[in-house]
Design an enzyme around this catalytic site. Structure first.
Site, PDB file in Angstrom:
ATOM      1  CG  HIS A  66      -1.507  -1.297   1.647  1.00 21.31           C
ATOM      2  ND1 HIS A  66      -1.632  -1.580   2.925  1.00 21.31           N
ATOM      3  CD2 HIS A  66      -2.354  -1.880   0.959  1.00 21.31           C
ATOM      4  CE1 HIS A  66      -2.239  -2.893   2.856  1.00 21.31           C
ATOM      5  NE2 HIS A  66      -2.713  -3.155   1.607  1.00 21.31           N
ATOM      6  CE1 TYR A 129       0.151   3.183  10.184  1.00 19.30           C
ATOM      7  CE2 TYR A 129       0.303   1.157  11.224  1.00 19.30           C
ATOM      8  CZ  TYR A 129      -0.358   1.970  10.724  1.00 19.30           C
ATOM      9  OH  TYR A 129      -1.559   1.571  10.146  1.00 19.30           O
TER      10      TYR A 129
END
Length: 178
Positions: A66, A129
């Protein structure tokens, strides 16, 4: 113990970060993101607006590829994962792949437009993240199939044994973007 360092890769803007992990008989501690120290080592300005965590119970969980419309700083809190990053931006480095073994002792900075994917190598992987834009249901993603042979990614766990979503399985090959 490793010292903090920020290193470039063959993909412009993609950075490999070595983190200082301090450990003893009780466990370990790391500064996963310390802006002043990272920038002094060559990290770009990064205005964090969101922190995300993905828990993956089993080895072989494979997510991606992605490319999101934001920059991403990835570090593991637990476990080990194989990461594959593909440059999907127009230009000379389009289609270039870099791979990493992620542990709590390192991190990667993935610039927007680069496709991100990972595969868990151990149980109970905690993948964290930071991003510099808010998630939105209207966000435009670029998606490609992680097991596209044109990418040449040597995944540790074969597609037949990987745990993947149907959506990820159905991603188009890299050639669909050209």
């Amino acid at each position: 113990m490793a010292e903090l360092s920020v290193d470039t890769t063959s993909i412009p803007g993609l950075l490999r970060v070595t983190l200082a992990v301090h450990g003893d008989n009780r466990g370990w501690f790391k500064e996963a993101y310390q802006q002043e120290k990272l920038q002094a080592a060559g990290f770009p300005e990064f205005d964090i607006v969101q922190s995300n965590v993905s828990f993956n119970a089993e080895p072989g969980v494979t997510r991606g590829i992605h490319a999101e419309p934001w920059d991403k700083y990835i570090s593991l809190a637990h476990g080990e994962a194989f990461a594959a990053i593909v440059d999907l931006r127009p230009g000379a480095s389009f289609g270039v792949v870099e791979t990493f073994t992620l542990t709590p002792g390192n991190a990667i900075y993935v610039p927007r437009g680069c496709g991100n994917s990972y595969q868990t190598l151990t149980p109970d992987v905690v993948y964290t993240y930071l991003v510099n834009d808010h998630w939105s249901p209207d966000a435009q993603y670029t998606l490609i199939n992680a097991y596209d042979p044109a990418l040449g990614i040597d995944w540790p766990i074969a597609a037949a044994d990987a745990i993947r979503s149907q959506k990820d399985i159905d991603h188009p090959p890299l050639a669909a973007l050209q």
